[in-house]
Write an enzyme that holds these catalytic residues in place. Sequence first.
Site, PDB file in Angstrom:
ATOM      1  N   ARG A 128       0.839  -1.196   0.000  1.00 27.45           N
ATOM      2  CA  ARG A 128       0.000   0.000   0.000  1.00 27.45           C
ATOM      3  C   ARG A 128       0.878   1.251   0.000  1.00 27.45           C
ATOM      4  O   ARG A 128       1.797   1.372   0.810  1.00 27.45           O
ATOM      5  CB  ARG A 128      -0.928   0.018   1.219  1.00 27.45           C
ATOM      6  CG  ARG A 128      -1.934  -1.117   1.233  1.00 27.45           C
ATOM      7  CD  ARG A 128      -2.801  -1.059   2.479  1.00 27.45           C
ATOM      8  NE  ARG A 128      -3.700  -2.210   2.556  1.00 27.45           N
ATOM      9  CZ  ARG A 128      -4.535  -2.426   3.565  1.00 27.45           C
ATOM     10  NH1 ARG A 128      -4.571  -1.577   4.593  1.00 27.45           N
ATOM     11  NH2 ARG A 128      -5.315  -3.492   3.570  1.00 27.45           N
ATOM     12  N   SER A 227      -7.884  -1.692   1.054  1.00 32.05           N
ATOM     13  CA  SER A 227      -8.843  -1.986   2.115  1.00 32.05           C
ATOM     14  C   SER A 227      -9.607  -0.735   2.551  1.00 32.05           C
ATOM     15  O   SER A 227     -10.196  -0.044   1.730  1.00 32.05           O
ATOM     16  CB  SER A 227      -8.107  -2.637   3.291  1.00 32.05           C
ATOM     17  OG  SER A 227      -9.023  -3.145   4.245  1.00 32.05           O
TER      18      SER A 227
END
Length: 326
Positions: A128, A227
């Site tokens: 990420r 997410s």
Amino acid sequence: MMSVELRLSTSKPSQFYLKSAKSFLEGVPEKDGKPAKPPVDTVTLSALGNAINTAVFVATTLETEGLAVVTSIKTKFTSVTGPMKRSPNMTVVLKRKAYLKELSGDMTVTTESTSPIEGQKPGTSGLRKKTKVFMEKNYLNNFVQATFDALKADGVPIEGGTLVVSGDGRFYNKAAIQVIIKMAVANGVKTVWVGQDGLLSTPAASAVIRTREGGFVPFGGFILSASHNPGGIDEDFGIKFNCENGGPAPEKVTDAIFENTKSIKEYKICKGIPEIDIATPGSYVVAGKVHVEVFNCTDDHVQLLSRVFDFEAIKKLIGRKDFSMV
């Protein structure tokens, strides 16, 4: 309905299953007040033991008659009761010929020079970073190639295999999917599955890997998600790899990916593959060699959930006047 599975057995004649498969592929006209049924795009034949002969007969007949094209054949042994203990199992995937769309494209593999980029260490939730970081030159490409190299070193059957690619729809999702398709083909992947509009939640992607077209067909999938992190060009983007069991890549794989990112010198890409329309379901054959399937992004997950939960019972419970969520 876009797809259907026929479970073949020796209790019925081959012609029965041939007729059934044809009715699904051709559709059923309105008759005697019963509504018409549109044709399905995919018929999966599942056969165990002696029923494999029936699967072969049905598949070859449909191909010979020009109604369908065999796009996948998978064999394995299945545990059964009795003295044999194991029985051969075959899964044949047929696509309605009218559904397939031929695309021209240059399949030449280009090897591009690159160099390591710091900080590409994935966890079980993947890698990420800020979206603009992923959009920088070679950032996505390096990580994807490092993943393919790690999988190849681990003996994963990438060559001629099937890969799932989709994400949660955040900014850069669709562009990243097109890049990964081109790189996947350059690394030997034959079939790529993409959720409509590039959308698959992590549980949905796992369901696709474990159940679609008979189950456990892909060697894994790239899920483009950060997410709960906010999305957008000024926010976060992410990528992770789920393995052939539908679960996240284990630590030995993520460690190998990270090591590869620290020494990468080149990546492979097929620049001549055209942009794939992922907005609507469709089945594309590029240059007669590579298959890209765009499918409804919820069907497989819903079908799996319906085998776990009794939807009708839940619906009746919620509809009761004495039921409350608070």
